[in-house]
Design a protein around this motif. Structure first.
Motif, PDB file in Angstrom:
ATOM      1  N   ALA A 188       0.824  -1.206   0.000  1.00 51.17           N
ATOM      2  CA  ALA A 188       0.000   0.000   0.000  1.00 51.17           C
ATOM      3  C   ALA A 188       0.859   1.258   0.000  1.00 51.17           C
ATOM      4  O   ALA A 188       0.593   2.205  -0.753  1.00 51.17           O
ATOM      5  CB  ALA A 188      -0.937  -0.009   1.206  1.00 51.17           C
ATOM      6  N   THR A 189       1.894   1.282   0.824  1.00 52.99           N
ATOM      7  CA  THR A 189       2.722   2.489   0.917  1.00 52.99           C
ATOM      8  C   THR A 189       3.618   2.659  -0.303  1.00 52.99           C
ATOM      9  O   THR A 189       3.874   3.783  -0.741  1.00 52.99           O
ATOM     10  CB  THR A 189       3.585   2.467   2.193  1.00 52.99           C
ATOM     11  OG1 THR A 189       4.279   1.215   2.293  1.00 52.99           O
ATOM     12  CG2 THR A 189       2.726   2.652   3.428  1.00 52.99           C
ATOM     13  N   ILE A 190       4.099   1.557  -0.856  1.00 56.03           N
ATOM     14  CA  ILE A 190       4.918   1.653  -2.074  1.00 56.03           C
ATOM     15  C   ILE A 190       4.071   2.180  -3.229  1.00 56.03           C
ATOM     16  O   ILE A 190       4.504   3.074  -3.971  1.00 56.03           O
ATOM     17  CB  ILE A 190       5.535   0.288  -2.429  1.00 56.03           C
ATOM     18  CG1 ILE A 190       6.607  -0.092  -1.403  1.00 56.03           C
ATOM     19  CG2 ILE A 190       6.159   0.328  -3.828  1.00 56.03           C
ATOM     20  CD1 ILE A 190       7.144  -1.500  -1.571  1.00 56.03           C
ATOM     21  N   VAL A 191       2.870   1.643  -3.383  1.00 56.08           N
ATOM     22  CA  VAL A 191       1.976   2.140  -4.430  1.00 56.08           C
ATOM     23  C   VAL A 191       1.643   3.606  -4.172  1.00 56.08           C
ATOM     24  O   VAL A 191       1.611   4.424  -5.106  1.00 56.08           O
ATOM     25  CB  VAL A 191       0.683   1.296  -4.491  1.00 56.08           C
ATOM     26  CG1 VAL A 191      -0.350   1.957  -5.402  1.00 56.08           C
ATOM     27  CG2 VAL A 191       0.995  -0.110  -4.988  1.00 56.08           C
ATOM     28  N   GLY A 192       1.425   3.954  -2.907  1.00 54.81           N
ATOM     29  CA  GLY A 192       1.169   5.347  -2.567  1.00 54.81           C
ATOM     30  C   GLY A 192       2.316   6.247  -2.988  1.00 54.81           C
ATOM     31  O   GLY A 192       2.097   7.333  -3.547  1.00 54.81           O
ATOM     32  N   GLY A 193       3.544   5.797  -2.754  1.00 55.22           N
ATOM     33  CA  GLY A 193       4.712   6.566  -3.162  1.00 55.22           C
ATOM     34  C   GLY A 193       4.816   6.709  -4.665  1.00 55.22           C
ATOM     35  O   GLY A 193       5.156   7.776  -5.190  1.00 55.22           O
ATOM     36  N   MET A 194       4.490   5.655  -5.378  1.00 55.14           N
ATOM     37  CA  MET A 194       4.576   5.686  -6.832  1.00 55.14           C
ATOM     38  C   MET A 194       3.491   6.560  -7.452  1.00 55.14           C
ATOM     39  O   MET A 194       3.683   7.134  -8.517  1.00 55.14           O
ATOM     40  CB  MET A 194       4.525   4.260  -7.381  1.00 55.14           C
ATOM     41  CG  MET A 194       5.771   3.449  -7.016  1.00 55.14           C
ATOM     42  SD  MET A 194       5.678   1.703  -7.497  1.00 55.14           S
ATOM     43  CE  MET A 194       5.798   1.819  -9.273  1.00 55.14           C
ATOM     44  N   THR A 195       2.344   6.688  -6.769  1.00 57.96           N
ATOM     45  CA  THR A 195       1.333   7.615  -7.271  1.00 57.96           C
ATOM     46  C   THR A 195       1.806   9.063  -7.149  1.00 57.96           C
ATOM     47  O   THR A 195       1.277   9.954  -7.819  1.00 57.96           O
ATOM     48  CB  THR A 195       0.000   7.480  -6.501  1.00 57.96           C
ATOM     49  OG1 THR A 195       0.198   7.843  -5.128  1.00 57.96           O
ATOM     50  CG2 THR A 195      -0.557   6.076  -6.595  1.00 57.96           C
ATOM     51  N   GLN A 196       2.803   9.281  -6.302  1.00 55.78           N
ATOM     52  CA  GLN A 196       3.368  10.622  -6.119  1.00 55.78           C
ATOM     53  C   GLN A 196       4.632  10.820  -6.956  1.00 55.78           C
ATOM     54  O   GLN A 196       5.466  11.673  -6.653  1.00 55.78           O
ATOM     55  CB  GLN A 196       3.675  10.850  -4.631  1.00 55.78           C
ATOM     56  CG  GLN A 196       2.478  10.706  -3.721  1.00 55.78           C
ATOM     57  CD  GLN A 196       1.307  11.553  -4.176  1.00 55.78           C
ATOM     58  OE1 GLN A 196       1.444  12.773  -4.298  1.00 55.78           O
ATOM     59  NE2 GLN A 196       0.167  10.920  -4.421  1.00 55.78           N
ATOM     60  N   LYS A 197       4.785   9.989  -7.996  1.00 60.22           N
ATOM     61  CA  LYS A 197       5.885  10.091  -8.960  1.00 60.22           C
ATOM     62  C   LYS A 197       7.243   9.659  -8.408  1.00 60.22           C
ATOM     63  O   LYS A 197       8.284   9.969  -8.998  1.00 60.22           O
ATOM     64  CB  LYS A 197       6.000  11.520  -9.517  1.00 60.22           C
ATOM     65  CG  LYS A 197       4.753  12.024 -10.222  1.00 60.22           C
ATOM     66  CD  LYS A 197       4.421  11.179 -11.437  1.00 60.22           C
ATOM     67  CE  LYS A 197       3.210  11.719 -12.186  1.00 60.22           C
ATOM     68  NZ  LYS A 197       2.870  10.883 -13.372  1.00 60.22           N
ATOM     69  N   MET A 198       7.257   8.948  -7.274  1.00 66.19           N
ATOM     70  CA  MET A 198       8.513   8.431  -6.740  1.00 66.19           C
ATOM     71  C   MET A 198       8.916   7.175  -7.508  1.00 66.19           C
ATOM     72  O   MET A 198       8.058   6.432  -8.001  1.00 66.19           O
ATOM     73  CB  MET A 198       8.376   8.113  -5.251  1.00 66.19           C
ATOM     74  CG  MET A 198       8.084   9.327  -4.384  1.00 66.19           C
ATOM     75  SD  MET A 198       7.734   8.906  -2.651  1.00 66.19           S
ATOM     76  CE  MET A 198       9.380   8.405  -2.100  1.00 66.19           C
ATOM     77  N   THR A 199      10.203   6.922  -7.617  1.00 66.64           N
ATOM     78  CA  THR A 199      10.676   5.711  -8.272  1.00 66.64           C
ATOM     79  C   THR A 199      10.375   4.500  -7.389  1.00 66.64           C
ATOM     80  O   THR A 199      10.069   4.649  -6.203  1.00 66.64           O
ATOM     81  CB  THR A 199      12.191   5.768  -8.522  1.00 66.64           C
ATOM     82  OG1 THR A 199      12.871   5.845  -7.254  1.00 66.64           O
ATOM     83  CG2 THR A 199      12.563   6.961  -9.383  1.00 66.64           C
ATOM     84  N   ARG A 200      10.461   3.305  -7.959  1.00 64.94           N
ATOM     85  CA  ARG A 200      10.204   2.094  -7.180  1.00 64.94           C
ATOM     86  C   ARG A 200      11.129   2.011  -5.967  1.00 64.94           C
ATOM     87  O   ARG A 200      10.696   1.689  -4.859  1.00 64.94           O
ATOM     88  CB  ARG A 200      10.401   0.851  -8.062  1.00 64.94           C
ATOM     89  CG  ARG A 200       9.342   0.692  -9.128  1.00 64.94           C
ATOM     90  CD  ARG A 200       9.475  -0.609  -9.879  1.00 64.94           C
ATOM     91  NE  ARG A 200      10.747  -0.744 -10.567  1.00 64.94           N
ATOM     92  CZ  ARG A 200      10.895  -1.162 -11.824  1.00 64.94           C
ATOM     93  NH1 ARG A 200       9.823  -1.459 -12.534  1.00 64.94           N
ATOM     94  NH2 ARG A 200      12.076  -1.280 -12.368  1.00 64.94           N
ATOM     95  N   LYS A 201      12.406   2.327  -6.171  1.00 65.02           N
ATOM     96  CA  LYS A 201      13.368   2.254  -5.074  1.00 65.02           C
ATOM     97  C   LYS A 201      13.057   3.280  -4.003  1.00 65.02           C
ATOM     98  O   LYS A 201      13.040   2.959  -2.801  1.00 65.02           O
ATOM     99  CB  LYS A 201      14.790   2.464  -5.601  1.00 65.02           C
ATOM    100  CG  LYS A 201      15.847   2.384  -4.510  1.00 65.02           C
ATOM    101  CD  LYS A 201      17.248   2.585  -5.068  1.00 65.02           C
ATOM    102  CE  LYS A 201      18.285   2.533  -3.952  1.00 65.02           C
ATOM    103  NZ  LYS A 201      19.666   2.753  -4.468  1.00 65.02           N
ATOM    104  N   ALA A 202      12.799   4.525  -4.404  1.00 64.60           N
ATOM    105  CA  ALA A 202      12.516   5.587  -3.441  1.00 64.60           C
ATOM    106  C   ALA A 202      11.227   5.302  -2.666  1.00 64.60           C
ATOM    107  O   ALA A 202      11.154   5.522  -1.457  1.00 64.60           O
ATOM    108  CB  ALA A 202      12.421   6.929  -4.152  1.00 64.60           C
ATOM    109  N   ALA A 203      10.211   4.806  -3.362  1.00 62.51           N
ATOM    110  CA  ALA A 203       8.939   4.487  -2.711  1.00 62.51           C
ATOM    111  C   ALA A 203       9.112   3.347  -1.719  1.00 62.51           C
ATOM    112  O   ALA A 203       8.550   3.374  -0.620  1.00 62.51           O
ATOM    113  CB  ALA A 203       7.888   4.117  -3.765  1.00 62.51           C
ATOM    114  N   ALA A 204       9.896   2.334  -2.100  1.00 61.95           N
ATOM    115  CA  ALA A 204      10.134   1.198  -1.207  1.00 61.95           C
ATOM    116  C   ALA A 204      10.899   1.637   0.032  1.00 61.95           C
ATOM    117  O   ALA A 204      10.572   1.233   1.155  1.00 61.95           O
ATOM    118  CB  ALA A 204      10.897   0.105  -1.949  1.00 61.95           C
ATOM    119  N   GLU A 205      11.899   2.472  -0.139  1.00 59.44           N
ATOM    120  CA  GLU A 205      12.695   2.920   1.004  1.00 59.44           C
ATOM    121  C   GLU A 205      11.862   3.772   1.953  1.00 59.44           C
ATOM    122  O   GLU A 205      11.970   3.635   3.178  1.00 59.44           O
ATOM    123  CB  GLU A 205      13.927   3.685   0.523  1.00 59.44           C
ATOM    124  CG  GLU A 205      14.965   2.784  -0.116  1.00 59.44           C
ATOM    125  CD  GLU A 205      16.194   3.517  -0.591  1.00 59.44           C
ATOM    126  OE1 GLU A 205      17.224   2.868  -0.793  1.00 59.44           O
ATOM    127  OE2 GLU A 205      16.119   4.760  -0.770  1.00 59.44           O
TER     128      GLU A 205
END
Length: 296
Positions: A188-205
């Protein structure tokens, strides 16, 4: 050893460490692990599966030590920068500088607040949903299907996307979706990060970082509930299992995080999608054949 044998303690802690930070739902895996091990859902076992999250979050702090405890360089009392301002204006400037210095923790707090609010507000409903193994299985499958297309959906991610308070809050709202068992807090949080234009790595971290206050709060709340209901003796009687469980969860989570960052950066989320569908399918088949699966 009390309610858990040493072997059961180690296996459950391994499952926790492996799955807590991967987008595969630790809850779904706990169902399978506990039932395969024949573990009874006692008051201590319920507490154990929450408290060993503390070992998992320590792995994040350890792995990202420098980033987790790094403050932004900021001269708070810069007389030149506030000369000529009124006392009130100076205080506002000092306040902004302090927020800038602790910017990382401020944004973690902003992202954490939605889960804290809705978690307390709907705690009983969440516990009720957690009792439904079918909900967990269905959400595993649905989440898995979504992850099969996740990489195609988020294709315009930017390496230098700034994490603002607004973006942090939106990611925190996505984390609330994980209150539905089987969704996976990490997913949920990784997808949330990616909806905000973050890269997969940045969203995961950022998902890992956000896990620290979220899981710490869940652990503290569980201990508090035990304390207020006279259950602290249960923890005292099973202290050995808690120590072993946290150590194992710490070591395994450390390895899992390193693997996940490397894997998802290179290959994306599709493999995790297939895996979720398989695990959810296994649970559904077990339910169809009459297995008595319990989570709490």
């Amino acid at each position: 050893m009390g309610d858990l044998t040493i072997l059961q303690t180690i296996i459950i802690a391994i499952v926790e460490g492996l799955t807590e930070f991967l987008p595969v739902s630790s809850t779904g895996h706990m169902i399978i692990a506990q039932n395969m091990l024949g573990v009874q859902s006692t008051e201590f076992v319920k507490a154990f599966t929450v408290i060993i999250q503390f070992g998992a979050i320590l792995s994040v702090v350890c792995l990202y030590w420098k980033r987790f405890f790094k403050l932004n360089t900021c001269t708070v009392f810069d007389n030149e920068g506030v000369s000529g301002l009124s006392a009130t204006q100076k205080m506002l400037v000092y306040g902004k500088r302090i927020l800038y210095k602790f910017d990382f923790y401020w944004k973690l707090l902003v992202a954490f607040l939605p889960a804290a609010f809705f978690g307390l507000l709907f705690s009983d409903k969440i516990d009720e949903m957690l009792e439904s193994v079918a909900v967990v299985a269905v959400m595993l499958v649905l989440g898995g299907i979504f992850m099969l297309f996740c990489d195609q959906i988020f294709v315009n991610q930017e390496e230098q996307t700034e994490l603002t308070e607004k973006r942090a809050f939106k990611i925190g709202l996505f984390q609330c979706i994980a209150m539905i068992p089987g969704v996976s807090r990490s997913m949920a949080t990784i997808v949330g990060g990616m909806t905000q234009k973050m890269t997969r790595k940045a969203a995961a971290e950022f998902s890992f970082f956000l896990a620290v206050p979220t899981m710490f709060a869940a652990t503290a709340y569980k201990v508090y509930k035990l304390f207020t209901t006279g259950g602290m003796q249960i923890l005292a009687d099973n202290m050995g299992a808690l120590i072993i469980g946290n150590i194992v969860a710490f070591v395994v989570a450390l390895l899992a995080i390193k693997f996940f960052i490397s894997f998802v950066t290179k290959y994306g989320f599709k493999a995790f999608g297939y895996y979720r569908i398989i695990v959810g399918g296994i649970i559904l088949v077990m339910l169809m054949f009459g297995y008595n699966l319990e989570i709490v």
